[in-house]
Scaffold this motif. Structure first.
Motif, mmCIF file in Angstrom:
data_model
loop_
_atom_site.group_PDB
_atom_site.id
_atom_site.type_symbol
_atom_site.label_atom_id
_atom_site.label_comp_id
_atom_site.label_asym_id
_atom_site.label_seq_id
_atom_site.Cartn_x
_atom_site.Cartn_y
_atom_site.Cartn_z
ATOM 1 N N ALA A 153 -47.815 84.175 46.613
ATOM 2 C CA ALA A 153 -48.186 84.966 45.498
ATOM 3 C C ALA A 153 -47.013 85.459 44.703
ATOM 4 C CB ALA A 153 -49.510 85.933 45.807
ATOM 5 N N ALA A 154 -46.033 86.058 45.396
ATOM 6 C CA ALA A 154 -45.053 86.709 44.692
ATOM 7 C C ALA A 154 -44.005 85.764 44.157
ATOM 8 C CB ALA A 154 -44.215 87.677 45.950
ATOM 9 N N MET A 155 -43.809 84.598 44.817
ATOM 10 C CA MET A 155 -43.128 83.364 44.131
ATOM 11 C C MET A 155 -43.795 83.310 42.665
ATOM 12 S SD MET A 155 -42.246 80.835 47.160
ATOM 13 C CE MET A 155 -41.445 81.225 48.403
ATOM 14 N N ILE A 156 -44.998 83.097 42.529
ATOM 15 C CA ILE A 156 -45.531 82.793 41.336
ATOM 16 C C ILE A 156 -45.723 84.037 40.275
ATOM 17 C CG2 ILE A 156 -48.042 82.143 40.124
ATOM 18 C CD1 ILE A 156 -48.486 80.622 42.975
ATOM 19 N N ALA A 157 -45.890 85.112 40.791
ATOM 20 C CA ALA A 157 -46.440 86.342 39.764
ATOM 21 C C ALA A 157 -45.069 87.131 39.581
ATOM 22 C CB ALA A 157 -47.270 87.249 40.357
ATOM 23 N N GLY A 158 -44.184 87.117 40.670
ATOM 24 C CA GLY A 158 -42.979 88.065 40.692
ATOM 25 C C GLY A 158 -43.082 88.935 41.784
ATOM 26 N N HIS A 171 -45.558 81.857 33.475
ATOM 27 C CA HIS A 171 -45.347 81.512 34.815
ATOM 28 C C HIS A 171 -46.412 81.059 35.845
ATOM 29 C CE1 HIS A 171 -41.596 84.584 34.700
ATOM 30 N NE2 HIS A 171 -41.593 83.634 33.728
ATOM 31 N N ILE A 172 -47.504 81.725 35.446
ATOM 32 C CA ILE A 172 -48.740 81.461 36.371
ATOM 33 C C ILE A 172 -49.119 79.988 35.973
ATOM 34 C CG2 ILE A 172 -51.244 81.924 36.799
ATOM 35 C CD1 ILE A 172 -50.283 84.992 36.496
ATOM 36 N N GLY A 173 -49.139 79.832 34.672
ATOM 37 C CA GLY A 173 -49.501 78.464 34.063
ATOM 38 C C GLY A 173 -48.688 77.348 34.788
ATOM 39 N N LEU A 174 -47.309 77.673 34.687
ATOM 40 C CA LEU A 174 -46.343 76.433 35.471
ATOM 41 C C LEU A 174 -46.769 76.343 36.734
ATOM 42 C CD1 LEU A 174 -43.931 74.892 35.212
ATOM 43 C CD2 LEU A 174 -42.528 76.930 35.617
ATOM 44 N N ALA A 175 -46.925 77.300 37.610
ATOM 45 C CA ALA A 175 -47.301 77.002 39.003
ATOM 46 C C ALA A 175 -48.550 76.538 39.117
ATOM 47 C CB ALA A 175 -47.422 78.641 39.791
ATOM 48 N N PHE A 176 -49.499 76.738 38.537
ATOM 49 C CA PHE A 176 -51.184 76.042 38.483
ATOM 50 C C PHE A 176 -50.728 74.740 38.055
ATOM 51 C CE2 PHE A 176 -54.300 79.432 38.924
ATOM 52 C CZ PHE A 176 -53.593 80.293 39.687
ATOM 53 N N GLY A 177 -50.014 74.466 37.072
ATOM 54 C CA GLY A 177 -49.661 72.977 36.655
ATOM 55 C C GLY A 177 -49.122 72.134 37.920
ATOM 56 N N VAL A 178 -48.101 72.713 38.546
ATOM 57 C CA VAL A 178 -47.618 72.303 39.548
ATOM 58 C C VAL A 178 -48.812 71.784 40.530
ATOM 59 C CG1 VAL A 178 -45.956 72.426 41.524
ATOM 60 C CG2 VAL A 178 -45.338 73.048 39.220
ATOM 61 N N LEU A 179 -49.640 72.916 41.041
ATOM 62 C CA LEU A 179 -50.510 72.849 42.052
ATOM 63 C C LEU A 179 -51.521 71.532 41.413
ATOM 64 C CD1 LEU A 179 -52.280 75.711 43.715
ATOM 65 C CD2 LEU A 179 -53.349 73.720 43.223
ATOM 66 N N PRO A 347 -41.702 79.999 40.644
ATOM 67 C CA PRO A 347 -43.050 79.706 40.158
ATOM 68 C C PRO A 347 -43.382 78.176 40.757
ATOM 69 C CG PRO A 347 -42.352 81.137 38.405
ATOM 70 C CD PRO A 347 -41.250 80.715 39.301
ATOM 71 N N VAL A 348 -42.408 77.415 40.373
ATOM 72 C CA VAL A 348 -42.610 75.889 40.613
ATOM 73 C C VAL A 348 -42.699 75.539 42.014
ATOM 74 C CG1 VAL A 348 -41.244 73.953 40.781
ATOM 75 C CG2 VAL A 348 -41.052 75.228 38.625
ATOM 76 N N ILE A 349 -41.883 76.487 42.884
ATOM 77 C CA ILE A 349 -41.776 76.332 44.321
ATOM 78 C C ILE A 349 -43.215 76.963 44.826
ATOM 79 C CG2 ILE A 349 -40.824 77.086 46.504
ATOM 80 C CD1 ILE A 349 -38.078 77.061 45.096
ATOM 81 N N GLY A 350 -43.607 78.101 44.117
ATOM 82 C CA GLY A 350 -44.901 78.657 44.726
ATOM 83 C C GLY A 350 -46.005 77.987 44.410
ATOM 84 N N GLY A 351 -46.192 77.160 43.440
ATOM 85 C CA GLY A 351 -47.321 76.305 43.193
ATOM 86 C C GLY A 351 -47.557 75.392 44.335
ATOM 87 N N VAL A 352 -46.378 74.716 45.044
ATOM 88 C CA VAL A 352 -46.481 74.030 46.390
ATOM 89 C C VAL A 352 -46.681 74.749 47.306
ATOM 90 C CG1 VAL A 352 -45.407 72.271 47.595
ATOM 91 C CG2 VAL A 352 -45.477 72.122 44.904
ATOM 92 N N ALA A 353 -45.944 75.926 47.408
ATOM 93 C CA ALA A 353 -45.863 76.942 48.812
ATOM 94 C C ALA A 353 -47.001 77.338 49.202
ATOM 95 C CB ALA A 353 -44.822 77.636 48.688
ATOM 96 N N VAL A 354 -47.911 77.726 48.084
ATOM 97 C CA VAL A 354 -49.197 78.359 48.602
ATOM 98 C C VAL A 354 -50.189 77.462 49.340
ATOM 99 C CG1 VAL A 354 -49.123 79.997 46.851
ATOM 100 C CG2 VAL A 354 -50.216 77.752 46.250
ATOM 101 N N VAL A 355 -49.940 76.001 48.920
ATOM 102 C CA VAL A 355 -50.868 75.026 49.443
ATOM 103 C C VAL A 355 -50.390 74.876 50.806
ATOM 104 C CG1 VAL A 355 -51.595 72.904 49.461
ATOM 105 C CG2 VAL A 355 -51.446 73.951 47.408
#
Length: 443
Positions: A153-158, A171-179, A347-355
């Motif tokens: 979550a810190a990767m996505i939000a900061g 940032h959140i939109g980018l992460a969710f887009g990657v997800l 945020p790009v890495i976080g979108g995949v990492a949380v999964v």
């Protein structure tokens, strides 16, 4: 032996596929691995150039350890499973405390000593594998996966809530887009394209992030083509007893974490490790600590997020991970390569990492499905290990007033959960007569 008789773990793949799949594993683990030298370097107020050398050394040692885990060295080292090694977060607080009290020479001297200690106890520790049934490993993997969601979550939000761009909608939109891309690729792609879905999502996310101003190439331009600190860069190692004891505790914690991850990889790939296999894998962790002490790096452990990637993609070949190890070695020797990967926004890495992190938790839940919960206290064991184990994840400073050595043990959710699950399983299922069933057991 015919090709059809070769176990999927040992099967080779075409060079192109190996390269892309190996790159995918590296992309998933990179941020977590380099976070350790960045955190330690910043806490010790090292200059950027020195921190860069720590990052290079970290990647080099992780690459060597990953190569050994995948390929193996005779009957001595390497579990020969798709296990990716990376710097363990368990070492962060002890390294900072030791450096503050005794200096960096003591940090690396204690690390070398703990590595030798790890080599000596690897085989006896592996004999405990029968005390790591699905009840213990499932609970531990569940805790590992859930506790990693915080860093995800810190990767996505900061990382700094006081920062003006913390939790920025872009940032959140980018992460969710990657997800969302990852979900789409997993659903519609087939075969090899499906297996590299996470890498495709990362690549598209990187392209989208460029016009958003989130990709900075300054580090790439400043990085050299070759850079590696000389052995014992900070001076000849010293060996204070207290520092050695602290790092030996870190090694025990690392062994516990690696054991759960290695068992999980074995179950996912259809090749459960024997105690001899596990001993070789744990001995490699010991070697990484010795090598890290010499090369100004950090002890390594099996990375849980890559366990999740193996589960998600279904790619079981250890040669894929061997390629990952080769890439990490290259990145350690050629800073420009590492700087390019470092330019990928979090945020790009976080979108995949949380999964990937959640996949580890899902593997743990799947392990627990095989556990018998009727007529015993297994539900209670899971509840205590899960509840108490996750306290440091939700309240990181809960043990800050305790002695430093106890913070080393209790400051990690993984450690607390491992100790509790292991001890409670012994108490209720191995020592003396079995106790009465759970009072709260559902009818």
């Amino acid at each position: 032996m015919t090709e059809s008789a070769v176990h999927p773990v040992d099967q080779g793949l075409p060079a192109g596929r190996l390269a892309l799949l190996g790159l995918q594993h590296m992309s998933i683990m990179y941020a977590g691995s380099v976070a350790v030298p960045l955190i330690v370097g910043s806490a010790l107020k090292l200059d950027p150039a020195t921190i860069g050398l720590l990052v290079n050394a970290d990647l080099l040692v992780a690459g060597v350890a990953t190569l050994i885990q995948a390929i193996g060295i005779g009957k001595l080292l390497g579990i020969r499973l798709p296990v990716v090694a990376g710097a363990t977060f368990t070492v962060v607080n002890p390294m900072i405390l030791i450096a503050s009290q005794y200096g960096l020479t003591a940090v690396y001297g204690a690390m070398i000593a703990s590595g030798v200690f790890g080599l000596l106890i690897a085989r006896p520790f592996a004999k405990l594998i029968r005390f790591f049934p699905p009840l213990v490993t499932g609970t531990l993997l569940l805790v590992i996966g859930v506790s990693l969601l915080g860093p995800g979550a810190a990767m996505i939000a900061g990382h700094d809530p006081a920062s003006p761009d913390y939790a920025a909608p872009s940032h959140i939109g980018l992460a969710f887009g990657v997800l969302a891309l990852l979900v789409l690729f997993t659903r519609v792609l087939r075969g090899f394209a499906n297996q590299v879905g996470p890498l495709l999502a990362l690549a598209i996310g990187l392209v989208v992030a460029i016009p958003m101003g989130l990709v900075h190439w300054d580090g790439l331009r400043a990085a050299g083509w070759f850079g590696l600190a000389s052995p014992f860069h900070f001076g000849a190692p010293t060996f204070p007893v207290a520092a050695i004891l602290s790092m030996c505790v870190v090694m025990l914690v690392t062994f516990t974490e690696s054991t759960a991850d290695m068992i999980a990889v074995g179950e996912i790939t259809g090749r459960p490790p024997t105690d001899a296999d596990l001993a070789r894998g744990l001995a490699t962790d010991g070697v990484s600590a010795v090598l890290g002490g010499v090369m100004n790096s950090f002890p390594d452990t099996a990375f849980a997020q890559n366990v999740g990637l193996v589960r998600m993609t279904g790619v079981r070949s250890r040669w894929v991970v061997a390629v990952t190890g080769g890439i990490l070695v290259l990145m350690g020797l050629v800073p420009k390569v590492g700087a390019f990967i470092a330019a990928i926004p979090e945020p790009v890495i976080g979108g995949v990492a949380v999964v990937m992190f959640a996949m580890v938790a899902a593997v743990g839940a799947q392990n627990l499905r095989t556990v018998e919960f009727s007529g015993n206290h297994n539900t209670f064991v899971v509840a205590v290990a899960l509840g108490v184990g996750l306290l440091p994840a939700f309240a990181p400073d809960i043990f800050k007033h305790f002695p430093a050595w106890l913070q080393t043990i209790c400051g990690s959710s993984i450690t607390v959960a491992a100790v509790l699950a292991f001890a409670l399983n012994l108490l209720f299922n191995h020592l003396g007569r079995r106790s009465e069933p759970d009072l709260l057991e559902a009818p």
